[in-house]
Write a protein that holds these residues in place. Structure first.
Motif, PDB file in Angstrom:
ATOM      1  N   ILE A 154      -0.237   1.230  -7.325  1.00 15.94           N
ATOM      2  CA  ILE A 154      -1.089   0.045  -7.463  1.00 15.94           C
ATOM      3  C   ILE A 154      -2.381   0.412  -8.180  1.00 15.94           C
ATOM      4  CG2 ILE A 154      -2.482  -1.627  -6.184  1.00 15.94           C
ATOM      5  CD1 ILE A 154      -0.236  -1.923  -4.221  1.00 15.94           C
ATOM      6  N   ALA A 155      -2.918   1.592  -7.868  1.00 15.52           N
ATOM      7  CA  ALA A 155      -4.111   2.055  -8.577  1.00 15.52           C
ATOM      8  C   ALA A 155      -3.816   2.222 -10.062  1.00 15.52           C
ATOM      9  CB  ALA A 155      -4.597   3.370  -7.965  1.00 15.52           C
ATOM     10  N   ALA A 156      -2.640   2.790 -10.373  1.00 15.45           N
ATOM     11  CA  ALA A 156      -2.255   2.969 -11.777  1.00 15.45           C
ATOM     12  C   ALA A 156      -2.027   1.621 -12.459  1.00 15.45           C
ATOM     13  CB  ALA A 156      -1.001   3.835 -11.860  1.00 15.45           C
ATOM     14  N   ARG A 157      -1.453   0.679 -11.736  1.00 19.37           N
ATOM     15  CA  ARG A 157      -1.244  -0.671 -12.283  1.00 19.37           C
ATOM     16  C   ARG A 157      -2.566  -1.318 -12.638  1.00 19.37           C
ATOM     17  NH1 ARG A 157      -0.067  -4.967  -7.892  1.00 19.37           N
ATOM     18  NH2 ARG A 157      -2.337  -4.689  -7.765  1.00 19.37           N
ATOM     19  N   TYR A 216       1.520   4.019 -15.144  1.00 21.72           N
ATOM     20  CA  TYR A 216       1.945   2.929 -14.258  1.00 21.72           C
ATOM     21  C   TYR A 216       3.467   2.861 -14.178  1.00 21.72           C
ATOM     22  CZ  TYR A 216       3.443  -1.858 -13.288  1.00 21.72           C
ATOM     23  OH  TYR A 216       4.114  -2.958 -12.816  1.00 21.72           O
ATOM     24  N   ARG A 217       4.151   2.982 -15.320  1.00 20.14           N
ATOM     25  CA  ARG A 217       5.615   2.954 -15.322  1.00 20.14           C
ATOM     26  C   ARG A 217       6.186   4.094 -14.475  1.00 20.14           C
ATOM     27  NH1 ARG A 217       8.450  -0.156 -18.707  1.00 20.14           N
ATOM     28  NH2 ARG A 217       7.376  -1.254 -20.401  1.00 20.14           N
ATOM     29  N   ARG A 218       5.569   5.252 -14.585  1.00 23.13           N
ATOM     30  CA  ARG A 218       6.079   6.424 -13.865  1.00 23.13           C
ATOM     31  C   ARG A 218       5.995   6.238 -12.351  1.00 23.13           C
ATOM     32  NH1 ARG A 218       4.349  11.164 -11.606  1.00 23.13           N
ATOM     33  NH2 ARG A 218       2.139  10.594 -11.841  1.00 23.13           N
ATOM     34  N   LEU A 219       4.930   5.567 -11.892  1.00 25.01           N
ATOM     35  CA  LEU A 219       4.709   5.442 -10.459  1.00 25.01           C
ATOM     36  C   LEU A 219       5.244   4.148  -9.859  1.00 25.01           C
ATOM     37  CD1 LEU A 219       1.026   6.769 -10.261  1.00 25.01           C
ATOM     38  CD2 LEU A 219       3.118   7.991  -9.662  1.00 25.01           C
ATOM     39  N   CYS A 220       5.490   3.153 -10.689  1.00 22.88           N
ATOM     40  CA  CYS A 220       5.913   1.848 -10.170  1.00 22.88           C
ATOM     41  C   CYS A 220       7.277   1.952  -9.477  1.00 22.88           C
ATOM     42  CB  CYS A 220       5.996   0.824 -11.302  1.00 22.88           C
ATOM     43  SG  CYS A 220       6.449  -0.841 -10.739  1.00 22.88           S
ATOM     44  N   PRO A 221       7.409   1.446  -8.265  1.00 22.50           N
ATOM     45  CA  PRO A 221       8.676   1.552  -7.535  1.00 22.50           C
ATOM     46  C   PRO A 221       9.721   0.533  -7.974  1.00 22.50           C
ATOM     47  CG  PRO A 221       7.059   0.401  -6.198  1.00 22.50           C
ATOM     48  CD  PRO A 221       6.340   0.844  -7.439  1.00 22.50           C
ATOM     49  N   LYS A 228      11.686  -9.455 -17.679  1.00 26.25           N
ATOM     50  CA  LYS A 228      10.913  -9.607 -16.449  1.00 26.25           C
ATOM     51  C   LYS A 228       9.505  -9.068 -16.685  1.00 26.25           C
ATOM     52  CE  LYS A 228      14.752  -9.564 -13.180  1.00 26.25           C
ATOM     53  NZ  LYS A 228      15.306  -8.967 -11.928  1.00 26.25           N
ATOM     54  N   PRO A 229       8.537  -9.472 -15.849  1.00 26.16           N
ATOM     55  CA  PRO A 229       7.150  -9.055 -16.094  1.00 26.16           C
ATOM     56  C   PRO A 229       6.959  -7.545 -16.032  1.00 26.16           C
ATOM     57  CG  PRO A 229       7.260 -10.851 -14.487  1.00 26.16           C
ATOM     58  CD  PRO A 229       8.658 -10.371 -14.691  1.00 26.16           C
ATOM     59  N   LEU A 230       6.071  -7.064 -16.893  1.00 25.75           N
ATOM     60  CA  LEU A 230       5.716  -5.651 -16.857  1.00 25.75           C
ATOM     61  C   LEU A 230       4.926  -5.321 -15.598  1.00 25.75           C
ATOM     62  CD1 LEU A 230       5.326  -2.821 -18.083  1.00 25.75           C
ATOM     63  CD2 LEU A 230       3.395  -3.746 -19.389  1.00 25.75           C
ATOM     64  N   PHE A 231       3.968  -6.169 -15.263  1.00 27.06           N
ATOM     65  CA  PHE A 231       3.100  -5.891 -14.126  1.00 27.06           C
ATOM     66  C   PHE A 231       3.578  -6.656 -12.897  1.00 27.06           C
ATOM     67  CE2 PHE A 231       0.314  -4.999 -17.778  1.00 27.06           C
ATOM     68  CZ  PHE A 231       0.046  -3.659 -17.498  1.00 27.06           C
ATOM     69  N   ARG A 232       3.722  -5.919 -11.794  1.00 22.39           N
ATOM     70  CA  ARG A 232       4.297  -6.495 -10.574  1.00 22.39           C
ATOM     71  C   ARG A 232       3.293  -6.479  -9.421  1.00 22.39           C
ATOM     72  NH1 ARG A 232       9.892  -6.193 -11.018  1.00 22.39           N
ATOM     73  NH2 ARG A 232      10.429  -6.183 -13.231  1.00 22.39           N
ATOM     74  N   GLY A 233       3.487  -7.449  -8.529  1.00 19.75           N
ATOM     75  CA  GLY A 233       2.723  -7.465  -7.301  1.00 19.75           C
ATOM     76  C   GLY A 233       3.297  -6.469  -6.312  1.00 19.75           C
ATOM     77  N   SER A 234       2.672  -6.359  -5.154  1.00 25.14           N
ATOM     78  CA  SER A 234       3.089  -5.346  -4.178  1.00 25.14           C
ATOM     79  C   SER A 234       4.515  -5.545  -3.701  1.00 25.14           C
ATOM     80  CB  SER A 234       2.135  -5.360  -2.981  1.00 25.14           C
ATOM     81  OG  SER A 234       2.126  -6.639  -2.363  1.00 25.14           O
ATOM     82  N   ARG A 235       5.032  -6.786  -3.761  1.00 22.81           N
ATOM     83  CA  ARG A 235       6.400  -7.059  -3.316  1.00 22.81           C
ATOM     84  C   ARG A 235       7.396  -7.167  -4.469  1.00 22.81           C
ATOM     85  NH1 ARG A 235       5.559 -11.496   1.613  1.00 22.81           N
ATOM     86  NH2 ARG A 235       4.157 -10.195   2.871  1.00 22.81           N
ATOM     87  N   GLY A 236       6.938  -6.864  -5.661  1.00 19.91           N
ATOM     88  CA  GLY A 236       7.843  -6.847  -6.800  1.00 19.91           C
ATOM     89  C   GLY A 236       7.822  -8.087  -7.669  1.00 19.91           C
TER      90      GLY A 236
END
Length: 318
Positions: A154-157, A216-221, A228-236
């Protein structure tokens, strides 16, 4: 005789038929249109103040019949009174919007004529723009990768979004509207951005932008796929602008930044810093996606001396 109705902890002085109509309108705004609580509170306050004015204006508490036959002159008198009491253009404009909404509600039910409120022009709003951050503060914002977030991804996002706003001059909607397949090639020099009115512009990409998005891509779960959107909320789900605004608010507190340090101020800083380093207005206009050069002049807060300096350097006959 007038009737007083409890509205929260406030009393509204008006005839019973007008109070009932107002209560029905407020309920419809809450239950049907699902307006935000702050908006509902503002509309309640604005109409209550209007009824108070009408009581003095008419010499008695207003009825539904009085409101149904309002003239433009009545509304102008109300705005003049509010202006004399110290209300500014934004407050007056919002107040008029609340009254107009109420009258349109009544008109749909055949209980009033909203023509006067529709014809009434709202006070001209002052042009206020977010103040730019200093170059040092803007860099502090985009470099705080591990600040204020319990999860590294989330910090990276957040860092990636802030970097796009300042490094590319994007609007929040443009950054959050990026596709999951965007910014995957590290040697990509520019990216098409669909701005306001469907107009597409090419925005150059700095290496720092690629690095921030790659981290951000590396850490995003979540799987960041095309379509689909590049940037996601905490629930995807898609990341909402309010989340980024809230993160910027936290950043202000942590870094001691002024209240004017908003996500949009990063876009403003992008343009202002480019201009301060000798960038020409026409290029900045293209980078920001403005349809008119005059918009760029106002947006970047360019003063007359700076404009004359650019003119004298650029014009062949200067």
């Amino acid at each position: 005789m007038g009737t007083q109705s409890q509205a929260g902890e406030f009393l509204v002085s008006a005839r019973a038929d007008l109070i009932d109509a107002r209560e029905e309108w407020l309920k419809s705004l809450k239950n049907t249109r699902r307006l935000a609580a702050n908006t509902l509170e503002a509309y309640e306050r604005d109409t209550r103040q209007f009824f108070m004015f009408l009581t003095g204006h008419l010499g008695e508490p207003p009825s539904l019949r009085d409101v149904s036959s309002l003239r433009i002159a009545d509304l102008r008198s109300y705005l003049a009174r509010r202006r004399n009491d110290g209300a500014g253009p934004r407050t007056l404009g919002r107040g008029l919007a609340g009254i107009r909404s109420f009258l349109r509600h009544l008109e749909k039910k055949g209980m009033a004529n909203a023509a006067a409120s529709i014809a009434m022009r709202a006070p001209r709003q002052p042009k206020s723009l977010p103040k730019p951050l200093s170059a040092i503060d803007a860099r502090r914002v985009v470099e705080q990768h591990e600040q204020l977030s319990e999860e590294p991804w989330i910090a990276a996002r957040n860092a990636a979004v802030f970097t796009l706003l300042y490094g590319c001059g994007l609007r929040i909607s443009e950054a959050l509207g990026l596709d999951g397949a965007a910014l995957t090639a590290p040697d990509e020099r520019s990216i098409p951005i669909a701005g306001k009115g469907g107009k597409t512009r090419m925005v150059p990409l700095l290496p720092i932008v690629h690095r921030a998005v790659a981290e951000y891509r590396r850490l995003c779960p979540y799987h960041l796929e095309a379509g689909k959107p590049l940037f996601r909320g905490s629930r995807g789900g898609p990341l909402q602008p309010a989340i980024i605004q809230r993160e910027m608010q936290k950043m202000r507190g942590a870094l001691g930044l002024p209240d004017t340090a908003t996500p949009h101020a990063l876009r403003h800083s992008f343009a202002t810093h480019l201009l301060g380093r000798g960038g020409d207005l026409r290029t900045i206009q293209e980078l920001l996606g403005h349809a008119s050069l005059s918009t760029t002049q106002v947006y970047t807060g360019v003063d007359t001396d700076r404009l004359l300096e650019i003119y004298e350097k650029a014009h062949p006959r200067a």
